[in-house]
Design a protein around this motif. Structure first.
Motif, PDB file in Angstrom:
ATOM      1  N   HIS A 111      31.824  48.215  54.245  1.00  0.00           N
ATOM      2  CA  HIS A 111      31.186  47.790  55.498  1.00  0.00           C
ATOM      3  C   HIS A 111      31.082  48.937  56.508  1.00  0.00           C
ATOM      4  O   HIS A 111      31.196  48.723  57.722  1.00  0.00           O
ATOM      5  CB  HIS A 111      31.949  46.604  56.118  1.00  0.00           C
ATOM      6  N   ARG A 112      30.811  50.141  56.020  1.00  0.00           N
ATOM      7  CA  ARG A 112      30.764  51.321  56.873  1.00  0.00           C
ATOM      8  C   ARG A 112      29.345  51.881  57.039  1.00  0.00           C
ATOM      9  O   ARG A 112      29.163  52.969  57.596  1.00  0.00           O
ATOM     10  CB  ARG A 112      31.693  52.402  56.323  1.00  0.00           C
ATOM     11  N   ALA A 113      28.332  51.138  56.583  1.00  0.00           N
ATOM     12  CA  ALA A 113      26.961  51.665  56.611  1.00  0.00           C
ATOM     13  C   ALA A 113      26.326  51.634  57.991  1.00  0.00           C
ATOM     14  O   ALA A 113      25.374  52.369  58.253  1.00  0.00           O
ATOM     15  CB  ALA A 113      26.087  50.883  55.630  1.00  0.00           C
ATOM     16  N   PHE A 143      23.145  51.242  63.061  1.00  0.00           N
ATOM     17  CA  PHE A 143      23.611  50.941  64.416  1.00  0.00           C
ATOM     18  C   PHE A 143      24.842  51.741  64.804  1.00  0.00           C
ATOM     19  O   PHE A 143      25.278  51.686  65.951  1.00  0.00           O
ATOM     20  CB  PHE A 143      23.872  49.430  64.547  1.00  0.00           C
ATOM     21  N   TRP A 144      25.429  52.459  63.869  1.00  0.00           N
ATOM     22  CA  TRP A 144      26.413  53.506  64.169  1.00  0.00           C
ATOM     23  C   TRP A 144      26.282  54.558  63.082  1.00  0.00           C
ATOM     24  O   TRP A 144      25.665  54.307  62.039  1.00  0.00           O
ATOM     25  CB  TRP A 144      27.835  52.966  64.283  1.00  0.00           C
ATOM     26  N   ARG A 145      26.850  55.729  63.334  1.00  0.00           N
ATOM     27  CA  ARG A 145      26.726  56.800  62.350  1.00  0.00           C
ATOM     28  C   ARG A 145      27.423  56.369  61.061  1.00  0.00           C
ATOM     29  O   ARG A 145      28.624  56.111  61.065  1.00  0.00           O
ATOM     30  CB  ARG A 145      27.334  58.090  62.884  1.00  0.00           C
ATOM     31  N   PHE A 150      33.473  50.831  61.033  1.00  0.00           N
ATOM     32  CA  PHE A 150      33.106  49.720  60.159  1.00  0.00           C
ATOM     33  C   PHE A 150      32.857  48.462  60.977  1.00  0.00           C
ATOM     34  O   PHE A 150      33.347  48.304  62.096  1.00  0.00           O
ATOM     35  CB  PHE A 150      34.172  49.473  59.084  1.00  0.00           C
ATOM     36  N   GLY A 151      32.067  47.583  60.400  1.00  0.00           N
ATOM     37  CA  GLY A 151      31.760  46.295  61.008  1.00  0.00           C
ATOM     38  C   GLY A 151      31.205  45.378  59.943  1.00  0.00           C
ATOM     39  O   GLY A 151      30.526  45.828  59.001  1.00  0.00           O
TER      40      GLY A 151
END
Length: 384
Positions: A111-113, A143-145, A150-151
């Motif tokens: 979940h780090r993409a 939405f983040w590098r 993670f999200g």
């Protein structure tokens, strides 16, 4: 009126029946649910309650689907078909658009993409179809590098990893799951529910929060452009209704790999039993090293989408953290928004599955799982 508990438990697991009965007695009169567990590949708990329910009743299990999806990925890694530290673009070149080219499959699974949705959201047709989701997501700016945080990729992780599977094998994740996991074991856990099984499906009923629970819900961030809103597709003109998802026949038929699974508790527990134990004379699906790697903590801490502490292995939730009072290191599984919970604990040989019909508050693994997991685990330890 107290509901009668149906089903059986093995010798030594009587306390689990008692705990389930005590919980059901404290619930609404219209409660429906199932509880199943295996130890060492043998089913030791098989219980259910509710009017019209039996062991074969099927429920929408939302994100518990991700466990089935990523068991497929684990098998393909074990085979050598997929490599965790290859870039996603090795399998899926189009994924590299908008600065995503360096992301590895391992990071994607954890979940780090940074690819929890799209700027404009998805239609209902797209949410039901992993191929359409993947096509939209390939062009999206993260939405983040990627790799730095993670999200929870709630509605899309199965489409993303499923596209990697399709590119590497020429077959959909759902097809591989059916051939290698569901059909050989006769599991009541479907990624794509055949029409013949539709009469067994029990439509999800919406949660009815108490006044206190509703006040808590009202206090949660609800801005239309937050990461949470984007991840759950609530930032569109037609925001996604999670309750309605499994009640849509198209979703059930296509079985999107993030949220579209339909299962019984037997099916949930049976899949995890097959993953780690000999079942019906068949060797465990996963070798010990594979199970250990996929259950190992990969993302732990503040989840940018959930806005709270979370922990993930590879595609699975790191269930050893969720139920840390009971489970051994390396336990892996996944819960679902309706209250379902399923996992494998390789150290104890325990595989667990729970379903319920009415959505639980506040979403994810229903609170009663804590007492039920504890009861099963204590019985398993006592039984040796």
């Amino acid at each position: 009126m107290t509901q009668e508990i149906q089903g059986t438990v093995a010798d030594g697991y009587e306390a689990v029946r008692e705990e389930f009965a005590a919980f059901v007695a404290s619930e609404r009169p219209d409660y429906e649910g199932q509880l199943s567990a295996y130890v060492g590949g043998r089913r030791v708990v098989d219980l259910w309650a509710g009017d019209g329910v039996d062991a074969g009743s099927l429920y929408g299990v939302y994100s518990s689907t991700k466990g089935a999806a990523h068991l497929v990925v684990a098998l393909l890694v074990q085979d050598g078909t997929l490599e965790l530290d290859r870039k996603v673009t090795y399998y899926w070149p189009e994924f590299g658009a908008e600065g995503k080219g360096a992301l590895t499959l391992r990071e994607l699974l954890a979940h780090r993409a940074g690819l929890v949705g799209t700027d404009t959201g998805f239609t209902a047709a797209e949410l039901a179809d992993d191929r359409l989701l993947a096509e939209r997501l390939a062009d999206q700016r993260p939405f983040w590098r990627p790799g730095t945080a993670f999200g929870y990729h709630a509605l899309v992780i199965g489409a993303l990893t499923g596209e990697v599977v399709r590119r590497a094998t020429g077959r959909t994740l759902q097809e591989v799951y059916e051939e290698r996991v569901r059909a050989p074991y006769g599991l009541d856990f479907f990624l794509g529910l055949p029409a013949v099984h539709e009469p067994r499906f029990r439509p999800v009923q919406p949660m009815e929060p108490t006044a206190k629970q509703q006040a808590l819900l009202d206090s949660l961030p609800s801005g239309p452009h937050t990461l949470t809103s984007i991840a759950f597709n609530r930032h569109t003109d037609d925001p996604t209704d999670l309750v309605a998802l499994p009640n849509d026949r198209t979703v059930r038929a296509k079985g999107p790999a993030s949220v579209g699974g339909v299962a019984s508790a037997r099916g949930l527990a049976g899949m995890y039993a097959a993953a780690i134990s000999e079942v019906d004379g068949k060797a465990p699906l996963l070798k010990e090293d594979t199970a250990a790697e996929f259950g190992q903590f990969h993302s732990v801490g503040y989840d940018l989408v959930a806005r709270t502490h979370k922990s993930y292995g590879l595609g699975f939730q790191a269930t050893a953290d969720t139920w840390h009072a009971f489970l051994g290191a390396g336990a892996f599984g996944h819960s679902g928004a309706g209250g379902s919970q399923a996992f494998a604990d390789p150290r104890s040989g325990l595989a667990y599955g729970y379903t319920r019909r009415r959505n639980a508050f506040p979403g994810g693994a229903a609170p009663e799982n804590e007492r039920l997991v504890g009861a099963v685990h204590r019985a398993a330890l006592a039984a040796g």
